[in-house]
Design an enzyme around this catalytic site. Sequence first.
Site, PDB file in Angstrom:
ATOM      1  N   LYS A  80      10.569   6.516  -6.343  1.00  0.00           N
ATOM      2  CA  LYS A  80      10.448   5.195  -6.963  1.00  0.00           C
ATOM      3  C   LYS A  80       9.129   5.095  -7.713  1.00  0.00           C
ATOM      4  O   LYS A  80       8.056   5.053  -7.122  1.00  0.00           O
ATOM      5  CB  LYS A  80      10.493   4.066  -5.927  1.00  0.00           C
ATOM      6  CG  LYS A  80      10.630   2.709  -6.618  1.00  0.00           C
ATOM      7  CD  LYS A  80      10.172   1.539  -5.779  1.00  0.00           C
ATOM      8  CE  LYS A  80       8.790   1.047  -6.115  1.00  0.00           C
ATOM      9  NZ  LYS A  80       8.591   0.544  -7.476  1.00  0.00           N
ATOM     10  N   GLY A  97      -0.415   3.827  -2.686  1.00  0.00           N
ATOM     11  CA  GLY A  97      -0.607   2.489  -3.229  1.00  0.00           C
ATOM     12  C   GLY A  97      -1.670   1.753  -2.449  1.00  0.00           C
ATOM     13  O   GLY A  97      -2.575   2.371  -1.889  1.00  0.00           O
ATOM     14  N   SER A  98      -1.520   0.436  -2.384  1.00  0.00           N
ATOM     15  CA  SER A  98      -2.561  -0.375  -1.758  1.00  0.00           C
ATOM     16  C   SER A  98      -2.486  -0.273  -0.237  1.00  0.00           C
ATOM     17  O   SER A  98      -1.423  -0.007   0.337  1.00  0.00           O
ATOM     18  CB  SER A  98      -2.402  -1.823  -2.198  1.00  0.00           C
ATOM     19  OG  SER A  98      -1.128  -2.287  -1.833  1.00  0.00           O
ATOM     20  N   THR A  99      -3.606  -0.527   0.398  1.00  0.00           N
ATOM     21  CA  THR A  99      -3.661  -0.448   1.860  1.00  0.00           C
ATOM     22  C   THR A  99      -2.746  -1.500   2.488  1.00  0.00           C
ATOM     23  O   THR A  99      -2.048  -1.212   3.469  1.00  0.00           O
ATOM     24  CB  THR A  99      -5.121  -0.599   2.328  1.00  0.00           C
ATOM     25  OG1 THR A  99      -5.852   0.533   1.823  1.00  0.00           O
ATOM     26  CG2 THR A  99      -5.233  -0.623   3.842  1.00  0.00           C
ATOM     27  N   GLY A 127       0.803  -0.400   2.176  1.00  0.00           N
ATOM     28  CA  GLY A 127       0.914   0.812   2.991  1.00  0.00           C
ATOM     29  C   GLY A 127       1.101   0.494   4.465  1.00  0.00           C
ATOM     30  O   GLY A 127       1.891   1.151   5.166  1.00  0.00           O
ATOM     31  N   GLU A 180      -1.252   7.396   1.133  1.00  0.00           N
ATOM     32  CA  GLU A 180      -2.452   7.590   0.306  1.00  0.00           C
ATOM     33  C   GLU A 180      -2.822   6.218  -0.213  1.00  0.00           C
ATOM     34  O   GLU A 180      -2.111   5.654  -1.051  1.00  0.00           O
ATOM     35  CB  GLU A 180      -2.164   8.544  -0.867  1.00  0.00           C
ATOM     36  CG  GLU A 180      -1.764   9.950  -0.460  1.00  0.00           C
ATOM     37  CD  GLU A 180      -2.912  10.791   0.053  1.00  0.00           C
ATOM     38  OE1 GLU A 180      -4.043  10.277   0.184  1.00  0.00           O
ATOM     39  OE2 GLU A 180      -2.673  11.981   0.343  1.00  0.00           O
ATOM     40  N   CYS A 219      -7.993   5.906  -7.204  1.00  0.00           N
ATOM     41  CA  CYS A 219      -8.297   5.710  -5.789  1.00  0.00           C
ATOM     42  C   CYS A 219      -9.568   6.444  -5.396  1.00  0.00           C
ATOM     43  O   CYS A 219     -10.222   6.079  -4.434  1.00  0.00           O
ATOM     44  CB  CYS A 219      -7.117   6.181  -4.957  1.00  0.00           C
ATOM     45  SG  CYS A 219      -6.578   7.809  -5.413  1.00  0.00           S
ATOM     46  N   GLU A 232     -12.371  -2.674  -2.820  1.00  0.00           N
ATOM     47  CA  GLU A 232     -11.925  -1.884  -3.960  1.00  0.00           C
ATOM     48  C   GLU A 232     -11.669  -2.801  -5.157  1.00  0.00           C
ATOM     49  O   GLU A 232     -10.913  -3.759  -5.049  1.00  0.00           O
ATOM     50  CB  GLU A 232     -10.631  -1.148  -3.586  1.00  0.00           C
ATOM     51  CG  GLU A 232     -10.151  -0.228  -4.680  1.00  0.00           C
ATOM     52  CD  GLU A 232      -8.866   0.510  -4.303  1.00  0.00           C
ATOM     53  OE1 GLU A 232      -7.917  -0.154  -3.857  1.00  0.00           O
ATOM     54  OE2 GLU A 232      -8.833   1.737  -4.456  1.00  0.00           O
TER      55      GLU A 232
HETATM   56  P1  NAP Z   1       0.944  -1.270  -4.587  1.00  0.00           P
HETATM   57  O1  NAP Z   1       1.047  -2.645  -5.067  1.00  0.00           O
HETATM   58  O2  NAP Z   1       0.738  -1.045  -3.141  1.00  0.00           O
HETATM   59  O3  NAP Z   1       2.256  -0.519  -5.088  1.00  0.00           O
HETATM   60  C1  NAP Z   1       2.473   0.864  -4.919  1.00  0.00           C
HETATM   61  C2  NAP Z   1       3.954   1.136  -4.971  1.00  0.00           C
HETATM   62  O4  NAP Z   1       4.595   0.521  -3.858  1.00  0.00           O
HETATM   63  C3  NAP Z   1       4.656   0.575  -6.203  1.00  0.00           C
HETATM   64  O5  NAP Z   1       5.677   1.477  -6.587  1.00  0.00           O
HETATM   65  C4  NAP Z   1       5.235  -0.713  -5.679  1.00  0.00           C
HETATM   66  O6  NAP Z   1       6.359  -1.180  -6.401  1.00  0.00           O
HETATM   67  C5  NAP Z   1       5.651  -0.305  -4.294  1.00  0.00           C
HETATM   68  N1  NAP Z   1       5.798  -1.425  -3.368  1.00  0.00           N
HETATM   69  C6  NAP Z   1       5.324  -2.693  -3.493  1.00  0.00           C
HETATM   70  N2  NAP Z   1       5.694  -3.436  -2.435  1.00  0.00           N
HETATM   71  C7  NAP Z   1       6.426  -2.633  -1.627  1.00  0.00           C
HETATM   72  C8  NAP Z   1       7.071  -2.813  -0.373  1.00  0.00           C
HETATM   73  N3  NAP Z   1       7.024  -3.977   0.273  1.00  0.00           N
HETATM   74  N4  NAP Z   1       7.720  -1.768   0.157  1.00  0.00           N
HETATM   75  C9  NAP Z   1       7.747  -0.564  -0.445  1.00  0.00           C
HETATM   76  N5  NAP Z   1       7.155  -0.336  -1.638  1.00  0.00           N
HETATM   77  C10 NAP Z   1       6.482  -1.353  -2.213  1.00  0.00           C
HETATM   78  O7  NAP Z   1      -0.241  -0.490  -5.281  1.00  0.00           O
HETATM   79  P2  NAP Z   1      -0.570  -0.486  -6.831  1.00  0.00           P
HETATM   80  O8  NAP Z   1      -1.135  -1.813  -7.139  1.00  0.00           O
HETATM   81  O9  NAP Z   1       0.574   0.012  -7.606  1.00  0.00           O
HETATM   82  O10 NAP Z   1      -1.657   0.689  -6.882  1.00  0.00           O
HETATM   83  C11 NAP Z   1      -3.008   0.496  -6.639  1.00  0.00           C
HETATM   84  C12 NAP Z   1      -3.421   0.971  -5.255  1.00  0.00           C
HETATM   85  O11 NAP Z   1      -3.019   2.309  -5.019  1.00  0.00           O
HETATM   86  C13 NAP Z   1      -4.913   0.994  -5.076  1.00  0.00           C
HETATM   87  O12 NAP Z   1      -5.270   0.422  -3.847  1.00  0.00           O
HETATM   88  C14 NAP Z   1      -5.265   2.469  -5.084  1.00  0.00           C
HETATM   89  O13 NAP Z   1      -6.454   2.796  -4.436  1.00  0.00           O
HETATM   90  C15 NAP Z   1      -4.082   3.064  -4.438  1.00  0.00           C
HETATM   91  N6  NAP Z   1      -3.968   4.481  -4.764  1.00  0.00           N
HETATM   92  C16 NAP Z   1      -4.237   5.420  -3.815  1.00  0.00           C
HETATM   93  C17 NAP Z   1      -4.160   6.764  -4.105  1.00  0.00           C
HETATM   94  C18 NAP Z   1      -4.444   7.821  -3.080  1.00  0.00           C
HETATM   95  O14 NAP Z   1      -4.038   8.953  -3.289  1.00  0.00           O
HETATM   96  N7  NAP Z   1      -5.105   7.522  -1.978  1.00  0.00           N
HETATM   97  C19 NAP Z   1      -3.786   7.170  -5.379  1.00  0.00           C
HETATM   98  C20 NAP Z   1      -3.542   6.196  -6.330  1.00  0.00           C
HETATM   99  C21 NAP Z   1      -3.619   4.849  -6.007  1.00  0.00           C
HETATM  100  P3  NAP Z   1       6.237  -2.197  -7.651  1.00  0.00           P
HETATM  101  O15 NAP Z   1       6.432  -1.351  -8.814  1.00  0.00           O
HETATM  102  O16 NAP Z   1       7.323  -3.175  -7.493  1.00  0.00           O
HETATM  103  O17 NAP Z   1       4.882  -2.834  -7.582  1.00  0.00           O
END
Ligand code: NAP
Length: 459
Positions: free
Chosen positions: A155, A208-210, A213, A230, A264, A361
């Site tokens: 996804k 994605g976000s903590t 996650g 991650e 990240c 962050e």
């Molecule tokens: P996010 O809002 O947590 O979304 C990540 C993914 O999860 C998206 O595909 C999102 O879909 C999906 N998602 C949202 N709600 C969900 C749920 N309830 N159940 C399952 N999946 C769900 O994060 P983001 O805003 O896209 O990304 C930014 C964050 O990612 C930052 O905190 C960053 O630090 C972190 N990140 C970490 C790493 C690492 O390797 N540690 C790498 C890159 C980014 P939608 O498309 O609908 O939003």
Amino acid sequence: MTATFTVINPSTAQPICDITRASVEDVDSAVARAVSAQRAWAVLAPGARADALRAFARVVEAHVEELAQLEVLNSGHPIGSARWEASHVAQVLNFYAGAPERLSGQQIPVAGGLDVTFHEPYGVVGIIVPWNFPMTIASWGFAPALAAGNAVVLKPAELTPLTAIRLGDLALEAGLPEGLFQVVPGSGSVVGQRFVSHPDVRKVVFTGSTSVGIDVAAGCARELKPVTLELGGKSANVVFADADLEKAAASAPGAVFDNAGQDCCARSRILVERSVYDRFLELLEPAVAGWRVGDPADEGTEMGPLISASHRSTVAGFLDGANVAFRGSAPSSADPALGDGFWFAPTVVLADRGDRIARDEVFGPVVAVLPFDDEADAIRLANDTIYGLAGSIWTENLGRAVRVARGVKSGVLSVNSHSSVRYSTPFGGMKASGLGRELGPDAAEHFTETKNVFFATDA
Ligand code: NAP
Ligand code: MG
């Protein structure tokens, strides 16, 4: 929720295309196709799976330019970075193409027989990725998962689905079996949640976000399925007085402003030993001023826009009441071609311990600079965050580099450089930055369960 969503070019705020959101039923059909594709894939000879992944890598290699241009359009990544990302996908596939023939189990000495272990694939793996590095992060999941004999449903983030969708087509073009690697665009609350709850998705990889996650992990716990997380970061770039200050200052903007800080691993805190604090800021200012922000299609551009208008407001909110030392440049509304894009000038903030900007962050081009007193204080300050993903240590003292690298609670550290990602080395976070590791020599094994079989040899 509407049946489609519109994908936007963040450099211009103009729509690119509409994408149909998958429903729960669509996910269930994709998983059913994946289940049957996986059965056939897992029993192929290891060498045949290796060949198939190498063929996929070759097709990706042949489409690097197309994928890169698509990422410039959809994500606003500078073309040079986008080419690196597309090539990286091919490299990750090639690296894990070596895994099917190397997933050796053990032979364990036991009484009365022969005991061996097998690394069995989980079956179908669900991979949920964010919008910041749409191609690379997807490949860290799908390449080792496929290599280990799994099928994958992926996804992409709603904001950035285009390169993932194209990779799904390229997999078929390369001859990967139908249903083995499927890209399922849609919302997190529908598609992502269905990966978590579907009984036939046997492992989930979430980046994605903590906060999301934690929900994903809780859902996986209810289904007793393993999950790799991650998550976010607030990584420290620790500069000691004995460091090569010129080099440390010249490289600091790239370490945090790359991908407009939407990384990240961004070194979003610069911790500087107090005796060289003023000198370091003097060196940092011209480096930030020289950081080239603009049209991502231009070869010389180092930083593009933020991903969306709403993300830009979130990032801007972090500057409320902040002590801004200096800022770089960005296209403005006066620019007819790029004026509507989600631009944000690189910003350097002088922060105090405990400030929100020093601990949370931002995920944008904002860096907090803080002084420290000595080595012990540097380690304490570096660890003063819930996160523990990456970090850099600048010193010419070898013993200190070793001590500080051991003292900072982060999964990925770098001394006298800012590197975080190499496909051949493990990547992932401690504390609130995640669970499990991706990449490196062991990633394919993380997509398997160990089976132990005892063969009695008694006559
Ligand atoms: P996010 O809002 O947590 O979304 C990540 C993914 O999860 C998206 O595909 C999102 O879909 C999906 N998602 C949202 N709600 C969900 C749920 N309830 N159940 C399952 N999946 C769900 O994060 P983001 O805003 O896209 O990304 C930014 C964050 O990612 C930052 O905190 C960053 O630090 C972190 N990140 C970490 C790493 C690492 O390797 N540690 C790498 C890159 C980014 P939608 O498309 O609908 O939003
Ligand atoms: Mg989000």
